[in-house]
Design an enzyme around this catalytic site. Structure first.
Site, PDB file in Angstrom:
ATOM      1  N   ALA A  44       0.834  -1.201   0.000  1.00  0.00           N
ATOM      2  CA  ALA A  44       0.000   0.000   0.000  1.00  0.00           C
ATOM      3  C   ALA A  44       0.874   1.258   0.000  1.00  0.00           C
ATOM      4  CB  ALA A  44      -0.912  -0.017   1.219  1.00  0.00           C
ATOM      5  N   TYR A  46       3.899   1.473  -1.092  1.00  0.00           N
ATOM      6  CA  TYR A  46       4.537   1.533  -2.406  1.00  0.00           C
ATOM      7  C   TYR A  46       3.586   2.155  -3.423  1.00  0.00           C
ATOM      8  CZ  TYR A  46       6.757  -0.004  -6.727  1.00  0.00           C
ATOM      9  OH  TYR A  46       7.319  -0.037  -7.967  1.00  0.00           O
ATOM     10  N   SER A  92      10.469 -31.579  -2.601  1.00  0.00           N
ATOM     11  CA  SER A  92      10.621 -30.962  -1.291  1.00  0.00           C
ATOM     12  C   SER A  92      10.764 -32.091  -0.270  1.00  0.00           C
ATOM     13  CB  SER A  92       9.432 -30.074  -0.986  1.00  0.00           C
ATOM     14  OG  SER A  92       8.260 -30.815  -1.162  1.00  0.00           O
ATOM     15  N   GLU A 126      22.737 -35.713   7.208  1.00  0.00           N
ATOM     16  CA  GLU A 126      23.570 -34.577   6.794  1.00  0.00           C
ATOM     17  C   GLU A 126      22.875 -33.275   7.150  1.00  0.00           C
ATOM     18  OE1 GLU A 126      22.624 -36.069   2.834  1.00  0.00           O
ATOM     19  OE2 GLU A 126      22.539 -33.989   2.153  1.00  0.00           O
ATOM     20  N   LYS A 128      20.938 -29.814   7.035  1.00  0.00           N
ATOM     21  CA  LYS A 128      20.022 -29.170   6.098  1.00  0.00           C
ATOM     22  C   LYS A 128      20.501 -27.724   5.983  1.00  0.00           C
ATOM     23  CE  LYS A 128      15.158 -28.593   5.016  1.00  0.00           C
ATOM     24  NZ  LYS A 128      15.104 -27.193   4.687  1.00  0.00           N
ATOM     25  N   ASP A 130      20.656 -23.899   5.022  1.00  0.00           N
ATOM     26  CA  ASP A 130      19.643 -22.858   4.879  1.00  0.00           C
ATOM     27  C   ASP A 130      20.058 -21.891   3.762  1.00  0.00           C
ATOM     28  OD1 ASP A 130      17.298 -21.690   5.444  1.00  0.00           O
ATOM     29  OD2 ASP A 130      17.882 -20.868   7.394  1.00  0.00           O
ATOM     30  N   ARG A 149      14.846 -23.638  -8.043  1.00  0.00           N
ATOM     31  CA  ARG A 149      13.813 -24.643  -7.837  1.00  0.00           C
ATOM     32  C   ARG A 149      12.470 -24.195  -8.404  1.00  0.00           C
ATOM     33  NH1 ARG A 149       9.873 -25.939  -4.061  1.00  0.00           N
ATOM     34  NH2 ARG A 149       9.858 -28.128  -3.502  1.00  0.00           N
ATOM     35  N   TYR A 237      23.980 -32.332  -3.044  1.00  0.00           N
ATOM     36  CA  TYR A 237      23.393 -33.396  -2.235  1.00  0.00           C
ATOM     37  C   TYR A 237      22.343 -34.244  -2.951  1.00  0.00           C
ATOM     38  CZ  TYR A 237      19.984 -29.625  -1.446  1.00  0.00           C
ATOM     39  OH  TYR A 237      19.091 -28.610  -1.618  1.00  0.00           O
ATOM     40  N   LYS A 325      13.937 -31.002  11.700  1.00  0.00           N
ATOM     41  CA  LYS A 325      14.218 -29.580  11.893  1.00  0.00           C
ATOM     42  C   LYS A 325      14.644 -29.290  13.330  1.00  0.00           C
ATOM     43  CE  LYS A 325      13.057 -26.846   8.837  1.00  0.00           C
ATOM     44  NZ  LYS A 325      11.808 -26.507   8.247  1.00  0.00           N
ATOM     45  N   CYS A 419     -19.161 -10.615  10.011  1.00  0.00           N
ATOM     46  CA  CYS A 419     -18.003 -10.439   9.141  1.00  0.00           C
ATOM     47  C   CYS A 419     -17.608  -8.965   9.135  1.00  0.00           C
ATOM     48  CB  CYS A 419     -18.355 -10.913   7.728  1.00  0.00           C
ATOM     49  SG  CYS A 419     -17.094 -10.486   6.525  1.00  0.00           S
ATOM     50  N   CYS A 422     -18.348  -7.708   5.185  1.00  0.00           N
ATOM     51  CA  CYS A 422     -19.684  -7.583   4.584  1.00  0.00           C
ATOM     52  C   CYS A 422     -20.791  -7.550   5.636  1.00  0.00           C
ATOM     53  CB  CYS A 422     -19.932  -8.716   3.595  1.00  0.00           C
ATOM     54  SG  CYS A 422     -20.249 -10.294   4.390  1.00  0.00           S
ATOM     55  N   CYS A 443     -17.762 -16.425   7.720  1.00  0.00           N
ATOM     56  CA  CYS A 443     -18.714 -15.432   7.233  1.00  0.00           C
ATOM     57  C   CYS A 443     -19.724 -16.170   6.359  1.00  0.00           C
ATOM     58  CB  CYS A 443     -17.955 -14.399   6.419  1.00  0.00           C
ATOM     59  SG  CYS A 443     -18.986 -13.465   5.300  1.00  0.00           S
ATOM     60  N   CYS A 449     -20.014 -11.367  -0.057  1.00  0.00           N
ATOM     61  CA  CYS A 449     -18.898 -10.871   0.746  1.00  0.00           C
ATOM     62  C   CYS A 449     -17.725 -10.485  -0.154  1.00  0.00           C
ATOM     63  CB  CYS A 449     -18.444 -11.917   1.759  1.00  0.00           C
ATOM     64  SG  CYS A 449     -17.050 -11.317   2.735  1.00  0.00           S
TER      65      CYS A 449
HETATM   66  S1  IVH Z   1      17.519 -33.292  -0.229  1.00  0.00           S
HETATM   67  C1  IVH Z   1      14.784 -35.590  -2.431  1.00  0.00           C
HETATM   68  N1  IVH Z   1      19.412 -32.424   1.318  1.00  0.00           N
HETATM   69  O1  IVH Z   1      15.628 -28.340   1.789  1.00  0.00           O
HETATM   70  C2  IVH Z   1      15.817 -34.742  -1.948  1.00  0.00           C
HETATM   71  N2  IVH Z   1      17.688 -30.905   0.708  1.00  0.00           N
HETATM   72  O2  IVH Z   1      12.866 -28.705   2.494  1.00  0.00           O
HETATM   73  C3  IVH Z   1      15.403 -33.338  -1.840  1.00  0.00           C
HETATM   74  N3  IVH Z   1      17.970 -28.657   1.599  1.00  0.00           N
HETATM   75  O3  IVH Z   1      14.364 -27.846  -1.425  1.00  0.00           O
HETATM   76  C4  IVH Z   1      16.297 -32.463  -1.139  1.00  0.00           C
HETATM   77  N4  IVH Z   1      19.860 -29.028   2.650  1.00  0.00           N
HETATM   78  O4  IVH Z   1      16.559 -26.727  -0.829  1.00  0.00           O
HETATM   79  C5  IVH Z   1      18.272 -32.115   0.682  1.00  0.00           C
HETATM   80  N5  IVH Z   1      21.176 -31.758   2.663  1.00  0.00           N
HETATM   81  C6  IVH Z   1      20.041 -31.472   2.023  1.00  0.00           C
HETATM   82  C7  IVH Z   1      19.483 -30.179   2.070  1.00  0.00           C
HETATM   83  C8  IVH Z   1      18.285 -29.947   1.403  1.00  0.00           C
HETATM   84  C9  IVH Z   1      18.944 -28.128   2.351  1.00  0.00           C
HETATM   85  C10 IVH Z   1      16.781 -27.914   1.130  1.00  0.00           C
HETATM   86  C11 IVH Z   1      16.478 -28.027  -0.325  1.00  0.00           C
HETATM   87  C12 IVH Z   1      15.068 -28.493  -0.416  1.00  0.00           C
HETATM   88  C13 IVH Z   1      14.544 -28.170   0.929  1.00  0.00           C
HETATM   89  C14 IVH Z   1      13.426 -29.099   1.310  1.00  0.00           C
END
Ligand code: IVH
Length: 702
Positions: A44, A46, A92, A126, A128, A130, A149, A237, A325, A419, A422, A443, A449
């Site tokens: 808004a 912007y 994913s 391994e 994950k 970020d 992706r 990976y 996680k 609501c 509306c 609602c 609405c």
């Molecule tokens: S494996 C089938 N390995 O996490 C295998 N993903 O939440 C698919 N990511 O889109 C991914 N570290 O961007 C894999 N050691 C790791 C990872 C990893 C980060 C990310 C990746 C994926 C997302 C899924």
């Protein structure tokens, strides 16, 4: 004596100065929004800048030069990345948080594979990373394409930018397969992120919220020379298309990547049980703070590729992998107010407006309170200090109140029974089956609405639905407010209506000849759309992207889906057909039937189909001998479990049904098959045994 400037000139000089200042401000915000993925002002706010800028140009056309922002297409920079279709979709991962969920994950795999509960199973663990995932395509050992992706099926072509990342080889070492798509994470180290932010701040340029945003912003630069100046790194990976597998295990694959010249994460280890995985999780967690880069969990993957293959996927996540996680990050802040948002289905969602606070590197000013019951459960009042939590990409949530800090004047919040948009009654429905009151208040305004109508339109044009370039949430709101678009079909009548209108779109603030032309072209281009997207766009309850795909795959044409859905009264054969589609079930079947039973939905569909032609679905599975066939498995299978066989069939593009009917193409019968086999014989349906099925499936995967 100097002559005083004429009023008009003076106004022009002022306008020019303001125009220049606004131009800079808008460009800076565009940069933050489009290039850095980190907007600092609301849409808004912007819009206000943009409108003022355009109004000045309208009043003083001399301000329009080649460099004017209005010469760019619409409100957005014209330059764009090309799209890349992933030959093998980028997947994913499912998530788990608790130790018990890790045990469940491993137990589920054992069950699926028919292994004894305590049989050892090799799995990798391994970090994950970020960052953002990227798919790198090599042909004859040379880097030919790099893509983000995107939505998993289609990403952006960032080849030129990726070539500037020193760690990513342009030419592979050793004996790499002819076609190889290496997938992994592009990331920025914490120290580099801090240094980059310091440099940006010094130069008066915008800073980034966290290393992930800065990696994303750096990779998605339209000018590769900017990416080149940013210190990006990569860990390999996973893989996409590959002409020959260099190994038969996950570990072996990753080692092969290393031999080809890619960095791989040194904390990857092989485990043999859930306890082993958890042990390694703790180990990585204890090193987290000391690592030079951000990680947000530990990824577990079944090591054997043969087993990965057998396990297959659920929706878009592999059954053979999951992300464990780290616990969500929390912070406390003050709840300033509660506002109600009305969703597409009329659900009233309370949103907490907070005193902005940083949680895990991201500034949070809004959090969800879910529903009325949650407010009661938390006993939260306006003015209270609340604890909020942010886990990964999910919307931050209020999880509790710090009662010791409650001010005297904290105000009880009364959830509205009407609501806010509306003013129709907002009610909590009673589930006729359970007799329980729904936690969500909705609602009852339905079509009257405006909030629901706007949200439905936003859903209709959203990224996984019609995805119309230049027609985003902002434009939908504007066009709806102006009475230009009130239902989906109106979108396709926009050009026609505009031609007849007294005030044309091109004369509007924020538009121009080119942007209007582009918008109409983008709308026109979507008049042919894959069936799954079309079905998803309708916004049928319980029909998200995955279920839309299931329906599209099963029915193949919209006419077939519509005919069955129309006939799908409770207890009918049509209802059973939808219910029987693998992955759907009663609730979805009922929602689909309800949608088509509404006259106004039918009318809207007729109007829409006057403009739009749904095409066969966007298929990700290559042709196989069973693609499009309906298969029923019955009796016991010996070489694999029933779940596994089903998953395998679906992977090959077949539909799996629970019962035999005239629509069944193939029955796979194991020992002990009873009535289904008899019915198949009666209907003259081809029947094969497990051995033959494996051959058929094997032929498809070769
Ligand atoms: S494996 C089938 N390995 O996490 C295998 N993903 O939440 C698919 N990511 O889109 C991914 N570290 O961007 C894999 N050691 C790791 C990872 C990893 C980060 C990310 C990746 C994926 C997302 C899924």
């Amino acid at each position: 004596m100097t002559k005083p400037k004429e009023p008009k000139k003076l106004a022009f000089a002022q306008a020019r100065a303001e125009h220049a200042r606004l131009g800079e401000e808008i460009a800076r915000n565009d940069e933050r929004y489009y290039r850095e993925d980190a907007p600092v002002i609301s849409d808004a706010e912007y819009d206000v800048l943009r409108r003022r800028y355009d109004a000045l140009e309208k009043q003083f056309p001399k301000l329009i030069t080649k460099r004017s922002l209005s010469k760019k297409v619409g409100a957005v920079p014209a330059e764009k990345f090309d799209k890349v279709r992933h030959k093998v979709p980028v997947l994913s991962l499912s998530n788990v948080f608790a130790d018990a969920e890790v045990e469940d994950f491993v137990a589920r795999i054992h069950r699926f594979l028919g292994l004894a509960a305590d049989a050892p199973l090799a799995m990798t663990a391994e970090p994950k990373i970020d960052g953002l995932s990227c798919s790198l395509r090599y042909e004859a050992g040379k880097l030919v394409q790099a893509a983000t992706r995107g939505d998993g099926y289609e990403g952006e072509d960032v080849t030129a930018n990726v070539r500037t990342i020193g760690e990513i080889p342009h030419v592979l070492k050793g004996n790499a397969p002819d076609v190889l798509e290496v997938r992994g994470e592009v990331y920025m180290r914490r120290a580099d992120f801090a240094a980059l932010n310091a440099r940006q701040a010094e130069a008066g340029k915008p800073t980034f919220a966290n290393p992930r945003n800065s990696a994303a912003g750096s990779l998605r630069q339209l000018d590769p020379s900017i990416t080149a100046g940013r210190p990006l790194h990569f860990f390999a990976y996973a893989w996409g298309e590959i002409s020959a597998l260099p190994a038969d295990t996950q570990m072996g694959m990753v080692r092969a990547f290393k031999a080809y010249g890619f960095p791989i994460n040194p904390l990857t280890v092989l485990c043999h049980s859930a306890a082993d995985l958890l042990h390694h999780y703790r180990d990585i967690e204890s090193q987290r703070a000391a690592l030079p880069y951000d990680i947000d969990g530990v990824v577990y993957k079944v090591d054997s590729l043969a087993l990965q293959d057998r396990l297959g996927f659920v929706s878009r996540a592999p059954r053979w992998a999951t992300a464990h996680k780290f616990p969500a990050e929390q912070a406390t802040t003050i709840l300033r107010d509660i506002e109600i948002q009305v969703g597409r289905t009329g659900a009233l969602t309370p949103v907490a407006r907070l005193e902005p606070v940083t949680v895990g590197g991201v500034v949070v000013a809004n959090a969800t309170l879910h529903n009325e019951e949650e407010i009661k459960r938390l006993k939260v009042r306006i003015g209270d200090t609340v604890r909020i939590q942010r886990a990964g990409d999910v919307i931050p949530q209020v999880i509790g109140v710090v009662f010791e800090k409650s001010p005297k004047g904290a105000k009880e919040y009364k959830f509205p029974e009407f609501c806010p948009v509306c003013h129709s009654a907002a009610v909590r429905e009673i589930d006729p089956k359970t007799g329980r009151e729904d936690v969500v208040r909705r609602c009852t305004g339905g079509l009257v609405c405006p909030a629901q109508a706007v949200e439905r339109l936003k859903h209709f044009v959203s990224r996984h639905a019609f995805d119309i370039e230049g027609l985003g949430e902002k434009q939908i709101e504007q066009f709806y407010a102006d009475g230009l678009i009130s239902k989906p079909a109106d979108i396709f009548a926009l050009a026609e209506r505009d031609a007849k209108a007294a005030t044309k779109l091109r004369d509007r603030e924020g538009y121009g000849e080119t942007s209007v032309r582009n918008l109409f072209a983008a709308i026109e281009a979507r008049r042919r759309i894959p069936l799954n997207r079309f079905v998803y766009a309708l916004g049928i309850r319980h029909v998200g992207e995955t279920n839309a795909r299931r329906l599209a795959r099963h029915f193949e044409t919209f006419a077939a889906l519509r005919a069955t859905a129309r006939a799908a009264k409770e207890g009918s054969e049509a209802r059973a057909e939808i219910d029987n589609i693998e992955g759907l079930g009663e609730v979805v079947a009922e929602a689909v039937a309800d949608f088509f039973a509404e006259k106004h939905n039918e009318d809207e569909l007729d109007a829409l189909l006057g403009y739009v032609t749904p095409l066969p679905m966007e298929e990700v599975i290559s042709a196989s001998p069973v693609a499009g066939k309906t298969i029923v498995f019955t009796g016991s299978l010996e070489r694999m479990t029933r779940d596994e066989a089903k998953a395998q069939a679906e992977r090959l593009g077949a539909k799996v049904a629970a019962s035999v009917s005239s629509k069944t193409d193939l029955v796979v019968a194991g020992p002990g098959a009873g009535s289904k086999l008899a019915k198949a014989a009666e209907l003259g349906i081809e029947t094969i045994d497990e051995e033959q099925w494996l051959k058929l499936a094997g032929a498809a995967t070769d």
